[in-house]
Design a protein around this motif. Sequence first.
Motif, PDB file in Angstrom:
ATOM      1  N   GLU A 137       0.842  -1.194   0.000  1.00  0.00           N
ATOM      2  CA  GLU A 137       0.000   0.000   0.000  1.00  0.00           C
ATOM      3  C   GLU A 137       0.878   1.244   0.000  1.00  0.00           C
ATOM      4  O   GLU A 137       1.971   1.238   0.572  1.00  0.00           O
ATOM      5  N   ASN A 138       0.420   2.266  -0.645  1.00  0.00           N
ATOM      6  CA  ASN A 138       1.161   3.531  -0.769  1.00  0.00           C
ATOM      7  C   ASN A 138       2.566   3.310  -1.326  1.00  0.00           C
ATOM      8  O   ASN A 138       3.534   3.891  -0.852  1.00  0.00           O
ATOM      9  N   GLU A 139       2.667   2.437  -2.334  1.00  0.00           N
ATOM     10  CA  GLU A 139       3.935   2.140  -3.005  1.00  0.00           C
ATOM     11  C   GLU A 139       4.984   1.519  -2.087  1.00  0.00           C
ATOM     12  O   GLU A 139       6.177   1.576  -2.363  1.00  0.00           O
ATOM     13  N   VAL A 140       4.545   0.923  -0.964  1.00  0.00           N
ATOM     14  CA  VAL A 140       5.457   0.275  -0.029  1.00  0.00           C
ATOM     15  C   VAL A 140       5.005  -1.163   0.183  1.00  0.00           C
ATOM     16  O   VAL A 140       3.835  -1.415   0.460  1.00  0.00           O
ATOM     17  N   LEU A 141       5.936  -2.090   0.035  1.00  0.00           N
ATOM     18  CA  LEU A 141       5.654  -3.500   0.292  1.00  0.00           C
ATOM     19  C   LEU A 141       6.168  -3.835   1.684  1.00  0.00           C
ATOM     20  O   LEU A 141       7.353  -3.696   1.966  1.00  0.00           O
ATOM     21  N   ARG A 142       5.263  -4.243   2.557  1.00  0.00           N
ATOM     22  CA  ARG A 142       5.631  -4.608   3.928  1.00  0.00           C
ATOM     23  C   ARG A 142       5.439  -6.110   4.089  1.00  0.00           C
ATOM     24  O   ARG A 142       4.350  -6.637   3.910  1.00  0.00           O
ATOM     25  N   ILE A 143       6.520  -6.804   4.439  1.00  0.00           N
ATOM     26  CA  ILE A 143       6.501  -8.254   4.626  1.00  0.00           C
ATOM     27  C   ILE A 143       6.748  -8.531   6.101  1.00  0.00           C
ATOM     28  O   ILE A 143       7.716  -8.061   6.677  1.00  0.00           O
ATOM     29  N   THR A 144       5.859  -9.321   6.701  1.00  0.00           N
ATOM     30  CA  THR A 144       5.999  -9.691   8.101  1.00  0.00           C
ATOM     31  C   THR A 144       6.325 -11.173   8.177  1.00  0.00           C
ATOM     32  O   THR A 144       5.577 -12.009   7.675  1.00  0.00           O
ATOM     33  N   VAL A 145       7.467 -11.463   8.793  1.00  0.00           N
ATOM     34  CA  VAL A 145       7.931 -12.835   8.953  1.00  0.00           C
ATOM     35  C   VAL A 145       8.095 -13.082  10.442  1.00  0.00           C
ATOM     36  O   VAL A 145       8.653 -12.248  11.152  1.00  0.00           O
ATOM     37  N   PRO A 146       7.605 -14.212  10.961  1.00  0.00           N
ATOM     38  CA  PRO A 146       7.758 -14.477  12.390  1.00  0.00           C
ATOM     39  C   PRO A 146       9.231 -14.605  12.774  1.00  0.00           C
ATOM     40  O   PRO A 146      10.061 -15.060  11.993  1.00  0.00           O
ATOM     41  N   LYS A 147       9.516 -14.175  13.958  1.00  0.00           N
ATOM     42  CA  LYS A 147      10.878 -14.237  14.465  1.00  0.00           C
ATOM     43  C   LYS A 147      11.257 -15.685  14.729  1.00  0.00           C
ATOM     44  O   LYS A 147      10.467 -16.465  15.251  1.00  0.00           O
ATOM     45  N   LYS A 148      12.468 -16.034  14.352  1.00  0.00           N
ATOM     46  CA  LYS A 148      12.949 -17.398  14.558  1.00  0.00           C
ATOM     47  C   LYS A 148      13.175 -17.615  16.046  1.00  0.00           C
ATOM     48  O   LYS A 148      13.818 -16.811  16.713  1.00  0.00           O
ATOM     49  N   SER A 149      12.625 -18.685  16.551  1.00  0.00           N
ATOM     50  CA  SER A 149      12.834 -18.988  17.966  1.00  0.00           C
ATOM     51  C   SER A 149      14.250 -19.512  18.145  1.00  0.00           C
ATOM     52  O   SER A 149      14.694 -20.421  17.452  1.00  0.00           O
ATOM     53  N   THR A 150      14.936 -18.893  19.055  1.00  0.00           N
ATOM     54  CA  THR A 150      16.320 -19.299  19.290  1.00  0.00           C
ATOM     55  C   THR A 150      16.415 -20.013  20.623  1.00  0.00           C
ATOM     56  O   THR A 150      15.863 -19.572  21.616  1.00  0.00           O
ATOM     57  N   SER A 151      17.048 -21.114  20.599  1.00  0.00           N
ATOM     58  CA  SER A 151      17.300 -21.820  21.854  1.00  0.00           C
ATOM     59  C   SER A 151      18.758 -21.558  22.207  1.00  0.00           C
ATOM     60  O   SER A 151      19.665 -22.049  21.554  1.00  0.00           O
ATOM     61  N   GLU A 152      18.948 -20.736  23.210  1.00  0.00           N
ATOM     62  CA  GLU A 152      20.301 -20.361  23.587  1.00  0.00           C
ATOM     63  C   GLU A 152      20.980 -21.511  24.305  1.00  0.00           C
ATOM     64  O   GLU A 152      20.373 -22.206  25.108  1.00  0.00           O
ATOM     65  N   LYS A 153      22.234 -21.661  24.003  1.00  0.00           N
ATOM     66  CA  LYS A 153      23.012 -22.713  24.625  1.00  0.00           C
ATOM     67  C   LYS A 153      24.049 -22.043  25.517  1.00  0.00           C
ATOM     68  O   LYS A 153      24.813 -21.191  25.074  1.00  0.00           O
ATOM     69  N   VAL A 154      24.037 -22.399  26.765  1.00  0.00           N
ATOM     70  CA  VAL A 154      24.964 -21.813  27.731  1.00  0.00           C
ATOM     71  C   VAL A 154      26.018 -22.846  28.076  1.00  0.00           C
ATOM     72  O   VAL A 154      25.705 -23.983  28.415  1.00  0.00           O
ATOM     73  N   ILE A 155      27.254 -22.439  27.975  1.00  0.00           N
ATOM     74  CA  ILE A 155      28.366 -23.318  28.316  1.00  0.00           C
ATOM     75  C   ILE A 155      29.021 -22.760  29.575  1.00  0.00           C
ATOM     76  O   ILE A 155      29.427 -21.602  29.623  1.00  0.00           O
ATOM     77  N   GLU A 156      29.113 -23.596  30.578  1.00  0.00           N
ATOM     78  CA  GLU A 156      29.723 -23.176  31.828  1.00  0.00           C
ATOM     79  C   GLU A 156      31.234 -23.276  31.691  1.00  0.00           C
ATOM     80  O   GLU A 156      31.778 -24.258  31.230  1.00  0.00           O
ATOM     81  N   ILE A 157      31.905 -22.200  32.118  1.00  0.00           N
ATOM     82  CA  ILE A 157      33.372 -22.156  32.050  1.00  0.00           C
ATOM     83  C   ILE A 157      33.903 -22.249  33.479  1.00  0.00           C
ATOM     84  O   ILE A 157      33.575 -21.428  34.321  1.00  0.00           O
ATOM     85  N   ASN A 158      34.704 -23.248  33.702  1.00  0.00           N
ATOM     86  CA  ASN A 158      35.310 -23.448  35.029  1.00  0.00           C
ATOM     87  C   ASN A 158      36.599 -22.675  35.116  1.00  0.00           C
ATOM     88  O   ASN A 158      37.440 -22.728  34.214  1.00  0.00           O
TER      89      ASN A 158
END
Length: 73
Positions: A48-69
């Motif tokens: 609309e109004n010469e603008v194309l707006r595309i909505t894509v869902p955000k990728k779910s990220t599973s964070e990986k935590v590594i414990e450093i001793n």
Amino acid sequence: MSVNHSSIIEEKNDLTMYQKREQSFQRMQRLIPFSFPISENEINAIFENEVLRITVPKKSTSEKVIEINKTDE
């Protein structure tokens, strides 16, 4: 994504019996690659109004935590 546009321009002059008609058709297409798979049912696009707006869902990220001793030296 693709967009189609067509137009017709017509000119007439009855005094000189002049007639001109122009017709044009345009198709524009853009492919946007993603680094992860996306379902077509989850994408929304609005033009609309010469603008194309595309909505894509955000990728779910599973964070990986590594414990450093820490070692005392």
